[in-house]
Design a protein around this motif. Structure first.
Motif, PDB file in Angstrom:
ATOM      1  N   GLY A   1       1.924  20.610 -19.763  1.00  0.00           N
ATOM      2  CA  GLY A   1       1.390  20.259 -21.065  1.00  0.00           C
ATOM      3  C   GLY A   1       1.536  21.389 -22.056  1.00  0.00           C
ATOM      4  O   GLY A   1       2.113  21.241 -23.133  1.00  0.00           O
ATOM      5  N   ILE A   2       1.047  22.568 -21.661  1.00  0.00           N
ATOM      6  CA  ILE A   2       0.968  23.655 -22.625  1.00  0.00           C
ATOM      7  C   ILE A   2       2.283  24.411 -22.777  1.00  0.00           C
ATOM      8  O   ILE A   2       2.608  24.906 -23.859  1.00  0.00           O
ATOM      9  N   THR A   3       3.082  24.509 -21.695  1.00  0.00           N
ATOM     10  CA  THR A   3       4.295  25.311 -21.781  1.00  0.00           C
ATOM     11  C   THR A   3       5.319  24.737 -22.753  1.00  0.00           C
ATOM     12  O   THR A   3       5.897  25.485 -23.556  1.00  0.00           O
ATOM     13  N   PRO A   4       5.588  23.412 -22.758  1.00  0.00           N
ATOM     14  CA  PRO A   4       6.489  22.885 -23.800  1.00  0.00           C
ATOM     15  C   PRO A   4       5.951  23.118 -25.208  1.00  0.00           C
ATOM     16  O   PRO A   4       6.719  23.345 -26.145  1.00  0.00           O
ATOM     17  N   ALA A   5       4.621  23.077 -25.340  1.00  0.00           N
ATOM     18  CA  ALA A   5       4.024  23.315 -26.654  1.00  0.00           C
ATOM     19  C   ALA A   5       4.276  24.743 -27.122  1.00  0.00           C
ATOM     20  O   ALA A   5       4.322  25.005 -28.332  1.00  0.00           O
ATOM     21  N   TYR A   6       4.456  25.684 -26.194  1.00  0.00           N
ATOM     22  CA  TYR A   6       4.828  27.045 -26.574  1.00  0.00           C
ATOM     23  C   TYR A   6       6.240  27.081 -27.149  1.00  0.00           C
ATOM     24  O   TYR A   6       6.537  27.801 -28.095  1.00  0.00           O
ATOM     25  N   ALA A   7       7.130  26.300 -26.533  1.00  0.00           N
ATOM     26  CA  ALA A   7       8.546  26.401 -26.888  1.00  0.00           C
ATOM     27  C   ALA A   7       8.885  25.727 -28.207  1.00  0.00           C
ATOM     28  O   ALA A   7       9.829  26.139 -28.884  1.00  0.00           O
ATOM     29  N   ILE A   8       8.140  24.692 -28.577  1.00  0.00           N
ATOM     30  CA  ILE A   8       8.504  23.928 -29.784  1.00  0.00           C
ATOM     31  C   ILE A   8       8.484  24.791 -31.040  1.00  0.00           C
ATOM     32  O   ILE A   8       9.483  24.824 -31.787  1.00  0.00           O
TER      33      ILE A   8
ATOM     34  N   ILE B   1      -0.545  19.968 -14.549  1.00  0.00           N
ATOM     35  CA  ILE B   1      -0.824  19.355 -15.856  1.00  0.00           C
ATOM     36  C   ILE B   1      -0.941  20.437 -16.922  1.00  0.00           C
ATOM     37  O   ILE B   1      -0.410  20.326 -18.032  1.00  0.00           O
ATOM     38  N   ASN B   2      -1.629  21.512 -16.570  1.00  0.00           N
ATOM     39  CA  ASN B   2      -1.764  22.640 -17.483  1.00  0.00           C
ATOM     40  C   ASN B   2      -0.390  23.185 -17.865  1.00  0.00           C
ATOM     41  O   ASN B   2      -0.080  23.391 -19.044  1.00  0.00           O
ATOM     42  N   VAL B   3       0.460  23.401 -16.850  1.00  0.00           N
ATOM     43  CA  VAL B   3       1.772  24.009 -17.089  1.00  0.00           C
ATOM     44  C   VAL B   3       2.673  23.100 -17.911  1.00  0.00           C
ATOM     45  O   VAL B   3       3.263  23.517 -18.910  1.00  0.00           O
TER      46      VAL B   3
ATOM     47  N   LEU C   1       6.970  28.733  -7.522  1.00  0.00           N
ATOM     48  CA  LEU C   1       6.767  29.481  -8.771  1.00  0.00           C
ATOM     49  C   LEU C   1       5.546  28.984  -9.546  1.00  0.00           C
ATOM     50  O   LEU C   1       5.110  29.642 -10.490  1.00  0.00           O
ATOM     51  N   LEU C   2       4.993  27.838  -9.142  1.00  0.00           N
ATOM     52  CA  LEU C   2       3.833  27.295  -9.850  1.00  0.00           C
ATOM     53  C   LEU C   2       2.671  28.276  -9.852  1.00  0.00           C
ATOM     54  O   LEU C   2       1.940  28.379 -10.838  1.00  0.00           O
ATOM     55  N   LEU C   3       2.474  29.007  -8.762  1.00  0.00           N
ATOM     56  CA  LEU C   3       1.357  29.960  -8.704  1.00  0.00           C
ATOM     57  C   LEU C   3       1.411  30.914  -9.889  1.00  0.00           C
ATOM     58  O   LEU C   3       0.411  31.095 -10.604  1.00  0.00           O
ATOM     59  N   ALA C   4       2.567  31.528 -10.095  1.00  0.00           N
ATOM     60  CA  ALA C   4       2.688  32.498 -11.185  1.00  0.00           C
ATOM     61  C   ALA C   4       2.684  31.817 -12.543  1.00  0.00           C
ATOM     62  O   ALA C   4       2.004  32.270 -13.473  1.00  0.00           O
ATOM     63  N   GLN C   5       3.424  30.728 -12.682  1.00  0.00           N
ATOM     64  CA  GLN C   5       3.535  30.079 -13.988  1.00  0.00           C
ATOM     65  C   GLN C   5       2.189  29.521 -14.427  1.00  0.00           C
ATOM     66  O   GLN C   5       1.849  29.565 -15.618  1.00  0.00           O
ATOM     67  N   TYR C   6       1.408  28.980 -13.495  1.00  0.00           N
ATOM     68  CA  TYR C   6       0.075  28.491 -13.840  1.00  0.00           C
ATOM     69  C   TYR C   6      -0.831  29.636 -14.281  1.00  0.00           C
ATOM     70  O   TYR C   6      -1.559  29.514 -15.268  1.00  0.00           O
TER      71      TYR C   6
ATOM     72  N   ASN D   1      -0.259  20.505 -26.483  1.00  0.00           N
ATOM     73  CA  ASN D   1      -1.129  21.676 -26.416  1.00  0.00           C
ATOM     74  C   ASN D   1      -2.525  21.287 -25.942  1.00  0.00           C
ATOM     75  O   ASN D   1      -3.127  21.945 -25.084  1.00  0.00           O
ATOM     76  N   LEU D   2      -3.032  20.188 -26.481  1.00  0.00           N
ATOM     77  CA  LEU D   2      -4.365  19.731 -26.106  1.00  0.00           C
ATOM     78  C   LEU D   2      -4.414  19.334 -24.629  1.00  0.00           C
ATOM     79  O   LEU D   2      -5.364  19.677 -23.909  1.00  0.00           O
ATOM     80  N   LEU D   3      -3.382  18.621 -24.147  1.00  0.00           N
ATOM     81  CA  LEU D   3      -3.325  18.263 -22.728  1.00  0.00           C
ATOM     82  C   LEU D   3      -3.346  19.518 -21.859  1.00  0.00           C
ATOM     83  O   LEU D   3      -4.080  19.596 -20.861  1.00  0.00           O
ATOM     84  N   GLY D   4      -2.539  20.508 -22.228  1.00  0.00           N
ATOM     85  CA  GLY D   4      -2.484  21.740 -21.448  1.00  0.00           C
ATOM     86  C   GLY D   4      -3.800  22.484 -21.428  1.00  0.00           C
ATOM     87  O   GLY D   4      -4.232  22.981 -20.380  1.00  0.00           O
ATOM     88  N   LEU D   5      -4.458  22.580 -22.574  1.00  0.00           N
ATOM     89  CA  LEU D   5      -5.736  23.290 -22.643  1.00  0.00           C
ATOM     90  C   LEU D   5      -6.817  22.583 -21.834  1.00  0.00           C
ATOM     91  O   LEU D   5      -7.617  23.226 -21.137  1.00  0.00           O
ATOM     92  N   LEU D   6      -6.850  21.261 -21.904  1.00  0.00           N
ATOM     93  CA  LEU D   6      -7.831  20.509 -21.130  1.00  0.00           C
ATOM     94  C   LEU D   6      -7.544  20.634 -19.630  1.00  0.00           C
ATOM     95  O   LEU D   6      -8.463  20.783 -18.820  1.00  0.00           O
ATOM     96  N   GLY D   7      -6.264  20.599 -19.261  1.00  0.00           N
ATOM     97  CA  GLY D   7      -5.895  20.813 -17.870  1.00  0.00           C
ATOM     98  C   GLY D   7      -6.258  22.202 -17.398  1.00  0.00           C
ATOM     99  O   GLY D   7      -6.642  22.405 -16.236  1.00  0.00           O
ATOM    100  N   ALA D   8      -6.167  23.181 -18.300  1.00  0.00           N
ATOM    101  CA  ALA D   8      -6.530  24.555 -17.942  1.00  0.00           C
ATOM    102  C   ALA D   8      -8.020  24.676 -17.648  1.00  0.00           C
ATOM    103  O   ALA D   8      -8.423  25.335 -16.682  1.00  0.00           O
ATOM    104  N   ILE D   9      -8.861  24.061 -18.494  1.00  0.00           N
ATOM    105  CA  ILE D   9     -10.308  24.097 -18.223  1.00  0.00           C
ATOM    106  C   ILE D   9     -10.598  23.495 -16.854  1.00  0.00           C
ATOM    107  O   ILE D   9     -11.340  24.056 -16.044  1.00  0.00           O
ATOM    108  N   ALA D  10      -9.977  22.337 -16.581  1.00  0.00           N
ATOM    109  CA  ALA D  10     -10.197  21.672 -15.302  1.00  0.00           C
ATOM    110  C   ALA D  10      -9.733  22.547 -14.141  1.00  0.00           C
ATOM    111  O   ALA D  10     -10.441  22.709 -13.138  1.00  0.00           O
ATOM    112  N   GLY D  11      -8.544  23.118 -14.264  1.00  0.00           N
ATOM    113  CA  GLY D  11      -8.009  23.947 -13.192  1.00  0.00           C
ATOM    114  C   GLY D  11      -8.839  25.188 -12.933  1.00  0.00           C
ATOM    115  O   GLY D  11      -9.127  25.545 -11.784  1.00  0.00           O
TER     116      GLY D  11
END
Length: 509
Positions: A399-406, A395-397, A232-237, A118-128
């Protein structure tokens, strides 16, 4: 979808008392209402950030057909993920969100790795998000003053935006809430203005046939199906970050209902607004190749320029840039709360620092600075690689997407032993949950794959996909830190309530 009306009225809930029952003493200021909670996830998803910054990527990886049909398919799948996650959020409305849910449903190790992902995804999101805003700011400066947006100059703009967002977040959650509330209307009005101008002003438009059937492959890969999947990365990101509603739940009133509603409504409105925006942009393309090769470095800016002229293009770019700044500010807020909560449980090196809360503003000040500091480092490969920005978004996708599923998977594994909150899916819970888990597994593997084919089959600095490397580094560091200190320092959420005690006894927790 929600069955909240069948349960005890959420207005009778004492949010702080519930938090104490979940094992945490209230420390943050609870000043956000339901609309504010929805607004932060809507602002983080930000169709004017994700759709616009990756539009050029979409032009090359499948083109109009993949962008539009992919948006509809991915949005539907993300609604499944968001609804399943919202159900668990209603039961455990804490700032830790995903990792706290995993703690309670699966035990400390599940929570530990979920938190790091989750932390990796959130940090990647800020960067993106903020690097995307820097790209658009550079494009505006190019049109206005002839500014050349070199990688070095774009990086300086990016660092300035990060600094701005850090400062804004230090003023407290009231300012964050106000900015997010304005952001909702800015995004909706912005999409309406942009699409309206692109539909009404140009004399030439593309046909619906072009928009929904044109396939473009500039990736170097020969397999069309592979290009469609990468596209599909455009939409998923874009559809990432709706966990912000959960991360801000300790600062939200009536959190057991407000936070899950915030997640689902943010996804739904973004799904609609994003499709309208992508369709409007594609409808107004005047020169496909020229749009891709634009001197501004940002294909939507070229669409604005060709369709509306210099004055109109600059006006619409300002609309987009302001929306992206709103988005990045909301993401810093969500990430800093994740850092705070993870540190509160002793999971990060230097946790005693990052968990400190300002007595004046009720804000985790050092957590804010850590979030923007690491995000600054994540974007540095963009100085040397043209594909690095796509990798940052991946990195955002991944990182954070698996954290949603767990937590969704663990909730499914718990079955009837899961003690649901007032917002739940009723008899649809199992079906929605499994669709969500399968989709997340699919996109996680997908975005670890190469996005462009290396020339002569040689991977170089310019063609390397940094996303799986970042994922591997974080998982390795998490495993090492667990063995070195985590097992002793990580104070996972307390097991509370008869249902959870029963799970613990049976080895589920």
């Amino acid at each position: 979808m929600s069955h909240a009306h069948n349960e005890a009225k959420p207005s009778a809930l004492d949010d702080d008392q519930l938090l104490r029952e979940l094992g945490y003493e209230p420390e943050l200021s609870r000043r956000m209402n339901g609309f504010g909670n929805f607004a932060i996830s809507f602002s983080v998803i930000s169709v004017l950030s994700g759709c616009m910054t990756l539009y050029g990527f979409g032009l090359a990886t499948g083109g109009p057909a993949v962008m539009l049909w992919g948006w509809l398919v991915v949005g539907a799948m993300v609604l499944f993920v968001g609804a399943a996650l919202a159900e668990v959020t209603s039961a455990y409305p804490t700032s830790g969100a995903l990792f706290d849910m995993a703690n309670r449903l699966g035990g400390p190790r599940w929570g530990w790795y979920t938190g790091w992902l989750n932390l990796l995804g959130l940090l990647g999101a800020i960067a993106g998000i903020d690097y995307g805003a820097a790209l658009f700011a550079g494009a505006f400066a190019n049109l206005q003053w002839g500014f050349q947006p070199t990688p070095g100059r774009t990086m300086l703009i990016y660092l300035g935006i990060l600094l701005l967002h850090a400062v804004l977040n230090l003023f407290g959650v009231r300012l964050v809430t106000l900015l997010n509330s304005v952001s909702v209307w800015w995004h909706l009005a912005g999409v309406a203005v942009i699409v309206g101008a692109l539909v009404l002003v140009p004399s030439h438009h593309q046909s619906p046939h072009f928009m929904f059937t044109t396939f473009v492959n500039d990736t170097g890969w020969s397999h069309s199906w592979y290009v469609v999947l990468v596209g599909l990365l455009l939409a998923q990101y874009t559809f990432c970050g709706y966990d912000a509603s959960a991360h801000l739940s300790e600062e939200t009133t009536r959190a057991q209902v407000s936070a899950p509603r915030g997640i689902v409504r943010a996804i739904g409105w973004s799904w609609l607004a994003g499709f309208v925006l992508l369709a409007g942009l594609t409808y107004a393309i005047q020169d496909y190749a020229g749009t891709q090769a634009t001197a501004t470095g940002v294909p939507p800016a070229q669409i604005f320029l060709d369709a509306l002229g210099s004055g109109g293009a600059k006006a619409l770019l300002l609309v987009v840039i302001v929306a992206q700044l709103f988005c990045g500010n909301a993401e810093v807020a969500a990430c800093s709360r994740m850092v705070f909560a993870f540190s509160r449980d002793g999971a990060l090196p230097g946790s005693t620092l990052w968990r400190r809360v300002s007595g004046r503003t009720g804000t985790p000040v050092l957590a804010v600075w850590l979030a923007v500091g690491v995000a600054a480092v994540l974007a540095f490969p963009a100085l040397y690689s043209t594909v690095a920005y796509g990798a940052v978004t991946a990195i955002n996708v991944i990182g954070i997407t698996p954290a949603y599923a767990i937590p969704i998977y663990l909730r499914l594994r718990a079955g009837r032993r899961f003690q649901r909150g007032p917002w739940h899916l009723g008899r649809w819970s199992t079906l929605v949950g499994w669709v969500a888990v399968v989709w997340v597994g699919f996109v996680t593997v997908l975005f670890c794959l190469p996005q462009t084919r290396p020339e002569h089959h040689l991977i170089t600095v310019a063609s390397f996909n940094y996303a799986p490397a970042a994922l591997a580094v974080v998982l390795v560091l998490a495993a090492i830190w667990w063995r070195v200190a985590g097992r002793r320092t990580y104070d996972a959420a307390q097991i509370t309530g008869e249902a959870e005690l029963a799970q613990y006894a049976e080895g589920i927790v």
